[in-house]
Design a protein around this motif. Structure first.
Motif, PDB file in Angstrom:
ATOM      1  N   VAL A  46       0.812  -1.351   0.033  1.00 45.90           N
ATOM      2  CA  VAL A  46      -0.030   0.196   0.027  1.00 45.90           C
ATOM      3  C   VAL A  46       0.810   1.224   0.037  1.00 45.90           C
ATOM      4  N   LEU A  47       1.987   1.612   0.852  1.00 46.40           N
ATOM      5  CA  LEU A  47       2.961   2.385   0.902  1.00 46.40           C
ATOM      6  C   LEU A  47       3.638   2.654  -0.412  1.00 46.40           C
ATOM      7  N   ASN A  50       1.195   4.233  -2.819  1.00 46.36           N
ATOM      8  CA  ASN A  50       1.117   5.536  -2.535  1.00 46.36           C
ATOM      9  C   ASN A  50       2.162   6.549  -3.008  1.00 46.36           C
ATOM     10  N   SER A  51       3.408   5.883  -2.844  1.00 44.99           N
ATOM     11  CA  SER A  51       4.785   6.603  -3.433  1.00 44.99           C
ATOM     12  C   SER A  51       4.691   6.643  -4.641  1.00 44.99           C
ATOM     13  N   TYR A  53       1.963   6.724  -6.904  1.00 38.93           N
ATOM     14  CA  TYR A  53       0.905   7.737  -6.823  1.00 38.93           C
ATOM     15  C   TYR A  53       1.443   9.294  -6.811  1.00 38.93           C
ATOM     16  N   LEU A  54       2.207   9.375  -5.451  1.00 35.59           N
ATOM     17  CA  LEU A  54       2.901  10.677  -5.291  1.00 35.59           C
ATOM     18  C   LEU A  54       3.833  11.391  -6.373  1.00 35.59           C
ATOM     19  N   THR A  73      -5.398  11.150  -2.721  1.00 31.33           N
ATOM     20  CA  THR A  73      -4.365  11.211  -1.621  1.00 31.33           C
ATOM     21  C   THR A  73      -4.963  10.790  -0.105  1.00 31.33           C
ATOM     22  N   PHE A  76      -5.511   7.057  -0.127  1.00 30.70           N
ATOM     23  CA  PHE A  76      -4.520   6.316   0.348  1.00 30.70           C
ATOM     24  C   PHE A  76      -4.099   6.537   1.855  1.00 30.70           C
ATOM     25  N   VAL A  77      -4.372   7.604   2.460  1.00 29.78           N
ATOM     26  CA  VAL A  77      -4.301   8.042   3.723  1.00 29.78           C
ATOM     27  C   VAL A  77      -5.067   7.120   4.488  1.00 29.78           C
ATOM     28  N   ILE A  80      -3.947   3.333   4.269  1.00 37.69           N
ATOM     29  CA  ILE A  80      -2.569   3.231   5.066  1.00 37.69           C
ATOM     30  C   ILE A  80      -2.964   3.067   6.653  1.00 37.69           C
ATOM     31  N   SER A 162       3.537  12.026   6.214  1.00 35.38           N
ATOM     32  CA  SER A 162       2.427  12.514   5.327  1.00 35.38           C
ATOM     33  C   SER A 162       1.841  13.964   5.715  1.00 35.38           C
TER      34      SER A 162
END
Lengths: 218, 218
Positions: A46-47, A50-51, A53-54, A73, A76-77, A80, A162
């Motif tokens: 998942v992290l 997220n990375s 995606y960032l 965003t 994702f938060v 997580i 975050s």
């Protein structure tokens, strides 16, 4: 431009680190068959998403908003935080609370679609990060598990990272790397080796001292 | 006819106003005595206590307002008497249904679901407040209460017959009468059913409802 490249490098280092952590955990899982290892591997997937995606978001600068305030965003938060809480509940082993993180997250997603409740998301993640840090340190200390203690630190530092992303995105990435280093130290067993006192070993050493003293007296 | 209706309404309402707190207190005393003698909490009795407490909270203010001059002082909307909006009345009914589902999960030993209904209902009420009283949650609350009441009713009977559990069967009958009184509405039939709810509640509270010889409690 230079800052973007540094940000990209930092995120790629974090991705590499997290892949290394997953590899170690996978090997550990093959040995002890503990499901917590699998949960943490999923958490890191998942992290990683997220990375990625960032990085894409930084490159394209597109922000997709669904309803009032649901962004990718925030989604994702929530993913997580849900995974973090689920791992914690699994460590504690209280089955009665297993559904809590999922139900709470589903409602937060619905609420984000119908109203701007960003402040509640911030409060939820902030309180949960501190709560998990303290409890995982306590649990890790009780079970003499360096992995659990460093997981607490990882979750807290990742949470801090975050909150950085909104203002200084580069600091966020650097914090993530720092968090990953700490967790790597934990899963490699260095905490047990250098921080925890091995009572049996200590007893053996002390008895040797006494034996020596007795021998010397003789 | 109106006078006759006023008489039946007064009898029905005053019976519940008097009996609801008594039956709640009886269950509380029995729970406390059992705890003192065995040093263990009887969760079935604890859930029944919460169901009766929610019932008292729902029924007493509404019924008092219907048959006294208080209706001229306190606006009916402040307490509520329908399920289509979130009011103290509908929240109390929602809690009754929620505790009923908790009881079913406990009776069937579905550990994952012990607290799930409580989480869901807490999220509904919390979301309603967090979204600045969004009207979507009025419908959500009503939908939850009606669907879960039917579901709960079915499972009370299934659990009662399958496990020969007096508690589940008794509450199944209690909820059936309560449900029927809501459907019957404000008329003589509704008043008779209101009266019967109080009687049935008292029978359960005193422990006289025992169609099966051995009570399955733990």
């Amino acid at each position: 431009m230079a800052l973007d490249i540094v940000f990209l490098m930092a995120e790629l280092i974090f991705l590499a680190f997290s892949a290394y952590i997953q590899f170690i955990l996978y090997k550990k899982w093959l040995d002890d068959n503990n499901r917590i290892d699998i949960y943490i591997i999923i958490y890191f997937i998942v992290l990683q998403i997220n990375s990625i995606y960032l990085i894409i978001q930084k490159a394209t600068e597109i922000t997709l908003v669904v309803g009032e305030a649901l962004t990718l965003t925030r989604l994702f938060v929530l993913f997580i935080v849900t995974t973090q809480l689920q791992i914690f509940l699994y460590v504690v082993g209280d089955e009665r609370f297993y559904t809590l993180p999922h139900i709470f997250s589903i409602f937060l997603v619905i609420n984000l679609i119908i109203a701007d409740i960003g402040i509640y998301i911030f409060l939820y993640t902030f309180i949960l990060d501190i709560f998990l840090l303290l409890l995982l340190i306590l649990l890790g200390h009780r079970n003499q598990s360096g992995m659990i203690i460093t997981l607490g630190f990882f979750i807290f530092l990742y949470g801090v990272s975050s909150s950085f992303t909104a203002t200084v995105i580069l600091f966020g990435s650097l914090f993530k790397i720092f968090a990953a280093i700490i967790f790597t130290i934990g899963i490699l067993g260095y905490v047990e080796k250098y921080f925890f006192v091995d009572e049996e070993h200590e007893k053996a050493v002390k008895s040797t001292w006494i034996s020596k003293l007795v021998d010397e007296k003789k | 006819m109106t006078d006759f209706r006023f008489i039946t309404q007064s009898i029905g309402n005053w019976t519940t106003i008097i009996i609801a707190p008594i039956m709640t207190a009886i269950v509380a005393i029995r729970l406390w005595n059992e705890y003192k003698s065995t040093n263990q909490l009887n969760y079935v009795r604890l859930i029944i206590f919460f169901i009766f407490l929610a019932f008292s909270w729902a029924i007493i203010p509404t019924n008092i307002i219907e048959v006294t001059v208080l209706s001229e002082i306190i606006p009916e909307e402040a307490i509520g008497n329908t399920l289509d909006t979130i009011t103290p009345y509908s929240v109390a009914i929602g809690l009754m249904v929620t505790f009923a589902l908790t009881m079913i999960a406990y009776a069937n030993q579905w550990k994952y679901l012990y607290l799930t209904p409580l989480f869901v209902y807490f999220c509904i009420v919390f979301s309603y407040i967090a979204t600045s009283f969004h009207p979507l949650y009025h419908s959500f609350n009503q939908f939850y209460i009606l669907i879960m009441a039917v579901f709960g009713l079915l499972f009370f009977y299934i659990t009662g017959f399958r496990l020969k559990d007096n508690g589940s069967l008794g509450l199944g009958i209690f909820f059936t009468i309560a449900f029927a009184s809501v459907i019957a509405g404000e008329n003589v039939v509704g008043d008779i059913l209101t009266f019967l709810i109080a009687i049935m509640g008292m029978i359960i509270a005193l422990g006289y409802f025992q169609p099966y010889k051995q009570e399955v409690e733990e």
